[in-house]
Scaffold this active site. Structure first.
Site, short mmCIF file in Angstrom:
data_model
loop_
_atom_site.label_atom_id
_atom_site.label_comp_id
_atom_site.label_asym_id
_atom_site.label_seq_id
_atom_site.Cartn_x
_atom_site.Cartn_y
_atom_site.Cartn_z
N HIS A 125 41.74 36.80 35.49
CA HIS A 125 43.10 36.41 36.18
C HIS A 125 43.98 36.06 34.87
O HIS A 125 45.29 36.06 35.05
CB HIS A 125 42.96 35.03 36.81
N ASP A 162 34.59 40.94 41.99
CA ASP A 162 34.86 39.55 42.40
C ASP A 162 35.77 39.43 43.54
O ASP A 162 36.41 40.54 43.76
CB ASP A 162 35.59 38.81 41.00
N HIS A 164 38.21 37.74 44.14
CA HIS A 164 39.34 37.51 44.01
C HIS A 164 39.97 38.98 43.31
O HIS A 164 39.41 39.51 42.31
CB HIS A 164 39.78 36.48 43.13
N ASP A 245 31.40 35.69 44.00
CA ASP A 245 32.09 34.91 44.95
C ASP A 245 32.43 35.51 46.31
O ASP A 245 32.87 34.81 47.16
CB ASP A 245 33.29 34.20 44.45
#
Ligand SMILES: [Zn+2]
Length: 309
Positions: A125, A162, A164, A245
């Site tokens: 991120h 991931d 996200h 995740d």
């Protein structure tokens, strides 16, 4: 040939405060699980120091300076609402970047065949000028820049599984045709980016947005598009932004993968890596917040890495 696990004592000293999902127990769970894999081809290594000029390709000097002066003498400091640093974070952030550099050097020198970096803080991120989403330096992005600058590669693929979207990695490579960034992620969801219309200046960004509730079968079918894009690009090196995740037990998102799916997606990717880039693959930990699921899933991921020795 060996599979290396690169880790650092400082990964468990990066304190994000009580009750934070991105905490030291994550890396402990991962390394404890990997120690249980009984395979003589695993080699454990610590990261070495790296030349900071590679960090300065990924992040601006001002941002790096802001980060370096943010570490408190005691207590915690908030870089954003959920990205928190403590005194020990100074070393942990640099060691996390150093782990991917160490992994790449080891693959290039044939000390080992491939590698997994079990470190934190995560990185995908973090943008060129911004910390967010538990991420401070974009570890995988520094790894890609290192491959381009130090080893003069011209085609590096980053696969980010991931749950996200890696807005930071997309931001950093948006106009870099030497880097193909591919992401599968829950969408719409945090951080908001990752729609399939975001393609990069050179069609070098490939987003595969997935609805909450996506099952294993649906995910692995979608992953075939990742593999198709890899076949078209023919990378010289593959980096994994390896977040776990998307697991069904993860508390932060709603995809429905099992631990075994991480074995399958890794194995399918490594089949292509063998074909196109001598199996050159380095993977680095991103998210994964259910400790049991994270432990099992990273074992599955590393088991697949080991099979290609
Ligand atoms: Zn994540």
């Amino acid at each position: 040939m060996k599979t290396a696990i690169i880790t650092s004592d400082t990964s468990v000293k990066h304190n994000t405060g009580l009750g934070h999902p991105e905490n030291a127990d994550r890396v402990s769970a991962v390394t404890e699980g990997l120690k249980k894999i009984n395979n003589k081809n695993i080699i454990w290594k610590k990261n070495k120091l790296f030349d900071s000029k590679y960090l300065e390709i990924t992040h601006s000097k001002k941002y790096i300076n802001d980060v370096e002066t943010s570490f408190p003498k005691k207590g915690l400091f908030f870089l954003d609402g959920d990205t928190i640093v403590s005194p020990e974070s100074k070393k942990a952030t640099l060691d996390a970047v150093g782990s991917i550099v160490t992994a790449i050097d080891g693959v290039q020198s044939k000390e080992f065949y491939n590698a997994f970096c079990a470190v934190r803080p995560p990185g995908h991120h973090a943008e060129k000028n911004k910390a967010m989403g538990f991420c401070i330096y974009n570890n995988v992005a520094v790894g890609a820049h290192y491959l381009l600058e130090k080893y003069k590669f011209n085609k590096v693929a980053i696969i980010d599984f991931d749950v996200h979207h890696g807005n930071g990695t997309q931001d950093i490579f948006y106009d870099n045709k030497k880097v193909l960034y591919i992401s599968t992620h829950q969408y719409p969801y945090y951080p908001g980016t990752g729609g399939d219309k975001e393609k990069g200046k050179h069609n070098n960004i490939f987003n595969i947005p997935l609805a909450a509730g996506t099952t294993s079968e649906e995910y692995l079918n979608a992953y075939e598009f990742v593999l198709k894009r890899i076949k078209e690009f023919k990378p010289e090196f593959i980096l994994f932004s390896a977040g776990f995740d998307a697991h069904k037990d993860d508390p932060l998102a709603q995809l429905q993968l099992t631990s075994k799916d991480f074995y399958d997606l890794t194995k399918r990717t490594l089949n292509l890596a063998k074909l196109y880039c001598d199996g050159k693959v380095v993977s680095i930990l991103e998210g994964g917040y259910n400790l049991g699921a994270l432990q099992k899933s990273t074992q599955m991921h590393v088991n697949a890495l080991l099979e290609f020795n």
